[in-house]
Scaffold this motif. Structure first.
Motif, mmCIF file in Angstrom:
data_model
loop_
_atom_site.group_PDB
_atom_site.id
_atom_site.type_symbol
_atom_site.label_atom_id
_atom_site.label_comp_id
_atom_site.label_asym_id
_atom_site.label_seq_id
_atom_site.Cartn_x
_atom_site.Cartn_y
_atom_site.Cartn_z
ATOM 1 N N LYS A 32 49.389 -4.799 -7.202
ATOM 2 C CA LYS A 32 49.284 -4.282 -8.560
ATOM 3 C C LYS A 32 47.889 -4.602 -9.082
ATOM 4 O O LYS A 32 47.319 -5.617 -8.717
ATOM 5 N N ARG A 34 45.715 -6.154 -11.723
ATOM 6 C CA ARG A 34 45.832 -7.102 -12.835
ATOM 7 C C ARG A 34 44.518 -7.091 -13.618
ATOM 8 O O ARG A 34 43.447 -7.237 -13.055
ATOM 9 N N VAL A 55 54.278 -10.478 -10.574
ATOM 10 C CA VAL A 55 54.368 -10.229 -12.007
ATOM 11 C C VAL A 55 54.979 -11.492 -12.590
ATOM 12 O O VAL A 55 56.094 -11.873 -12.236
ATOM 13 N N ASP A 59 54.397 -11.074 -18.548
ATOM 14 C CA ASP A 59 53.390 -10.053 -18.252
ATOM 15 C C ASP A 59 53.867 -8.676 -18.707
ATOM 16 O O ASP A 59 55.051 -8.356 -18.599
ATOM 17 N N THR A 61 53.793 -4.795 -17.856
ATOM 18 C CA THR A 61 53.530 -3.906 -16.731
ATOM 19 C C THR A 61 53.532 -2.471 -17.231
ATOM 20 O O THR A 61 54.347 -2.096 -18.072
ATOM 21 N N GLU A 63 53.492 1.311 -15.511
ATOM 22 C CA GLU A 63 53.599 2.056 -14.265
ATOM 23 C C GLU A 63 53.160 3.494 -14.474
ATOM 24 O O GLU A 63 53.474 4.104 -15.486
ATOM 25 N N THR A 68 51.328 0.070 -10.389
ATOM 26 C CA THR A 68 51.523 -0.777 -11.567
ATOM 27 C C THR A 68 50.239 -1.489 -11.959
ATOM 28 O O THR A 68 49.517 -2.000 -11.109
ATOM 29 N N MET A 69 49.995 -1.534 -13.274
ATOM 30 C CA MET A 69 48.935 -2.344 -13.860
ATOM 31 C C MET A 69 49.637 -3.486 -14.595
ATOM 32 O O MET A 69 50.643 -3.270 -15.265
ATOM 33 N N VAL A 70 49.092 -4.716 -14.468
ATOM 34 C CA VAL A 70 49.693 -5.909 -15.056
ATOM 35 C C VAL A 70 48.687 -6.571 -15.987
ATOM 36 O O VAL A 70 47.510 -6.695 -15.645
ATOM 37 N N ASP A 72 48.555 -10.099 -18.590
ATOM 38 C CA ASP A 72 49.250 -11.270 -19.122
ATOM 39 C C ASP A 72 49.203 -11.245 -20.649
ATOM 40 O O ASP A 72 48.357 -10.583 -21.251
#
Length: 131
Positions: A32, A34, A55, A59, A61, A63, A68-70, A72
């Protein structure tokens, strides 16, 4: 009838397509993108991108196109309203975040995060400033 919820940060089609291609090249569907903020830089912040399989609790997420982009929770507060994008032009290929709420050393109304893909898949810390 479906209702779409506005997300605090956007993941562009171009960025998702590039992440999908890179994940495919690595043959690891668990990777993913981040996006994060850490201490450092001229105003106390440093921004970066990395590929991560995890993940963590809390976090966010996002999609898109099966990737997926994560982000925090601490980083998200500084990225609200931003757009993670990918460009391929004369200046090179890179991911960037356009953030209308941040100022690079108080000189520019949009803060760009750059990820130069020629560096490999490690942590990228790009020194920019939040005003």
């Amino acid at each position: 009838m479906s209702v779409e919820t506005a997300l605090p940060i956007e993941f562009s089609d171009a960025a998702a397509a590039k992440v999908k291609a890179l994940v495919s090249e690595e043959e690891n569907p668990d990777l993913k993108l981040r996006v994060y903020v850490t201490g450092g830089g001229c105003s106390g912040f440093q921004y970066g991108f990395t590929f991560d399989e995890k993940v963590n609790e809390g976090d966010m997420t996002i999609e898109k196109d099966s990737v997926t982009m994560v982000v925090d929770p601490m980083s998200l507060q500084y990225l609200v309203g931003g757009v993670v994008d990918y460009v391929d032009g004369l200046e090179g290929s890179r991911f960037l975040v356009q953030n209308p709420n941040a100022y690079a050393c108080r000189l520019y109304p949009t803060l760009y995060f750059l990820l130069f893909l020629n560096s490999g898949y490690t942590n990228f810390n790009i020194n920019h400033c939040l005003g």
